[in-house]
Design a protein around this motif. Structure first.
Motif, mmCIF file in Angstrom:
data_model
loop_
_atom_site.group_PDB
_atom_site.id
_atom_site.type_symbol
_atom_site.label_atom_id
_atom_site.label_comp_id
_atom_site.label_asym_id
_atom_site.label_seq_id
_atom_site.Cartn_x
_atom_site.Cartn_y
_atom_site.Cartn_z
ATOM 1 N N UNK A 19 25.202 -7.768 -3.162
ATOM 2 C CA UNK A 19 26.469 -8.085 -2.480
ATOM 3 C C UNK A 19 27.321 -9.057 -3.290
ATOM 4 N N UNK A 20 28.638 -8.830 -3.264
ATOM 5 C CA UNK A 20 29.591 -9.769 -3.868
ATOM 6 C C UNK A 20 30.102 -10.674 -2.759
ATOM 7 N N UNK A 21 29.930 -11.990 -2.914
ATOM 8 C CA UNK A 21 30.263 -12.949 -1.868
ATOM 9 C C UNK A 21 31.484 -13.761 -2.267
ATOM 10 N N UNK A 22 32.385 -13.972 -1.302
ATOM 11 C CA UNK A 22 33.559 -14.813 -1.535
ATOM 12 C C UNK A 22 33.718 -15.767 -0.359
ATOM 13 N N UNK A 23 33.759 -17.055 -0.664
ATOM 14 C CA UNK A 23 34.009 -18.088 0.338
ATOM 15 C C UNK A 23 35.480 -18.474 0.272
ATOM 16 N N UNK A 24 36.122 -18.615 1.430
ATOM 17 C CA UNK A 24 37.524 -19.008 1.501
ATOM 18 C C UNK A 24 37.628 -20.476 1.878
ATOM 19 N N UNK A 25 38.750 -21.091 1.541
ATOM 20 C CA UNK A 25 38.982 -22.502 1.863
ATOM 21 C C UNK A 25 38.853 -22.757 3.361
ATOM 22 N N UNK A 26 39.138 -21.755 4.171
ATOM 23 C CA UNK A 26 39.047 -21.887 5.629
ATOM 24 C C UNK A 26 37.598 -21.975 6.111
ATOM 25 N N UNK A 27 36.626 -21.699 5.210
ATOM 26 C CA UNK A 27 35.222 -21.723 5.584
ATOM 27 C C UNK A 27 34.663 -20.345 5.894
ATOM 28 N N UNK A 28 35.524 -19.343 5.963
ATOM 29 C CA UNK A 28 35.064 -17.986 6.244
ATOM 30 C C UNK A 28 34.474 -17.367 4.985
ATOM 31 N N UNK A 29 33.585 -16.407 5.198
ATOM 32 C CA UNK A 29 32.902 -15.771 4.076
ATOM 33 C C UNK A 29 33.036 -14.251 4.186
ATOM 34 N N UNK A 30 33.195 -13.616 3.031
ATOM 35 C CA UNK A 30 33.328 -12.170 2.924
ATOM 36 C C UNK A 30 32.269 -11.649 1.959
ATOM 37 N N UNK A 31 31.579 -10.575 2.347
ATOM 38 C CA UNK A 31 30.654 -9.893 1.445
ATOM 39 C C UNK A 31 31.149 -8.471 1.249
ATOM 40 N N UNK A 32 31.151 -8.029 0.002
ATOM 41 C CA UNK A 32 31.500 -6.645 -0.310
ATOM 42 C C UNK A 32 30.258 -5.968 -0.868
ATOM 43 N N UNK A 33 29.998 -4.761 -0.352
ATOM 44 C CA UNK A 33 28.791 -4.015 -0.705
ATOM 45 C C UNK A 33 29.174 -2.560 -0.943
ATOM 46 N N UNK A 34 28.486 -1.905 -1.872
ATOM 47 C CA UNK A 34 28.601 -0.457 -2.001
ATOM 48 C C UNK A 34 27.309 0.155 -1.458
ATOM 49 N N UNK A 35 27.461 1.204 -0.671
ATOM 50 C CA UNK A 35 26.322 1.835 -0.006
ATOM 51 C C UNK A 35 26.225 3.291 -0.432
ATOM 52 N N UNK A 36 25.053 3.704 -0.899
ATOM 53 C CA UNK A 36 24.791 5.096 -1.259
ATOM 54 C C UNK A 36 24.113 5.777 -0.075
ATOM 55 N N UNK A 48 26.763 10.068 -1.447
ATOM 56 C CA UNK A 48 28.140 9.676 -1.157
ATOM 57 C C UNK A 48 28.169 8.159 -1.189
ATOM 58 N N UNK A 49 29.232 7.581 -1.776
ATOM 59 C CA UNK A 49 29.353 6.134 -1.902
ATOM 60 C C UNK A 49 30.405 5.607 -0.943
ATOM 61 N N UNK A 50 30.080 4.501 -0.275
ATOM 62 C CA UNK A 50 30.989 3.862 0.676
ATOM 63 C C UNK A 50 31.141 2.391 0.300
ATOM 64 N N UNK A 51 32.381 1.895 0.363
ATOM 65 C CA UNK A 51 32.645 0.471 0.175
ATOM 66 C C UNK A 51 32.579 -0.188 1.545
ATOM 67 N N UNK A 52 31.770 -1.251 1.653
ATOM 68 C CA UNK A 52 31.601 -1.976 2.913
ATOM 69 C C UNK A 52 32.153 -3.379 2.793
ATOM 70 N N UNK A 53 32.680 -3.898 3.911
ATOM 71 C CA UNK A 53 33.216 -5.259 4.000
ATOM 72 C C UNK A 53 32.544 -5.921 5.198
ATOM 73 N N UNK A 54 31.896 -7.060 4.959
ATOM 74 C CA UNK A 54 31.211 -7.808 6.014
ATOM 75 C C UNK A 54 31.771 -9.212 6.062
ATOM 76 N N UNK A 55 31.926 -9.774 7.255
ATOM 77 C CA UNK A 55 32.513 -11.100 7.445
ATOM 78 C C UNK A 55 31.549 -12.034 8.172
ATOM 79 N N UNK A 56 31.733 -13.332 7.969
ATOM 80 C CA UNK A 56 31.044 -14.369 8.735
ATOM 81 C C UNK A 56 29.534 -14.336 8.581
ATOM 82 N N UNK A 57 28.839 -14.524 9.687
ATOM 83 C CA UNK A 57 27.376 -14.599 9.690
ATOM 84 C C UNK A 57 26.749 -13.318 9.156
#
Length: 124
Positions: A19-36, A48-57
């Motif tokens: 997972x690629x993780x990004x923390x924002x100044x607001x304290x929120x967190x985003x993870x980006x994942x590719x799923x096969x 088939x490949x899907x781009x996923x976006x996950x937030x927070x916990x």
């Protein structure tokens, strides 16, 4: 007659990379994942490949407990990311699944833990 609009996706597959993780100044967190995801009807065995976006916990759990090859199940909704291509100056878009629920089924390390998480984060 009332039209019912449903935007719900359920997928089971393996992570294509960590997972690629990004923390924002607001304290929120985003993870980006590719799923096969393999389809039984796909005779050439290409996933088939899907781009996923996950937030927070949910993003934090994915970051801590998944890696390339992990088997997960997700429930989410389809959205489209849009941007202007800098080279061609044309509008571009791609489908992305915003994950609302994540279940850890297995990992590339044969991890036996399971997690069922939900997250209500919409934006950063």
């Amino acid at each position: 007659m009332t039209t019912l609009n449903i935007n719900q996706i359920h997928l089971v597959g393996r992570l294509g990379k960590d997972p690629e993780i990004k923390w924002f100044d607001s304290g929120k967190v985003l993870a980006k994942i590719t799923l096969a995801v393999k389809r039984p009807s796909n005779t050439d065995k290409t996933p088939n490949w899907f781009d996923l976006e996950l937030w927070g916990k949910t993003a934090e759990i994915a970051s801590e407990y998944t890696s390339k090859g992990s088997l997960i199940a997700i429930e989410g909704e389809l959205k489209f990311d849009e941007w202007l291509d800098k080279d061609t100056n044309q509008q571009r878009s791609k489908p992305v699944v915003k994950v609302n629920r994540l279940e850890l089924l297995a990992s590339s390390n044969n991890m036996d833990s399971q997690s069922d998480t939900t997250d209500d984060e919409d934006d950063f």
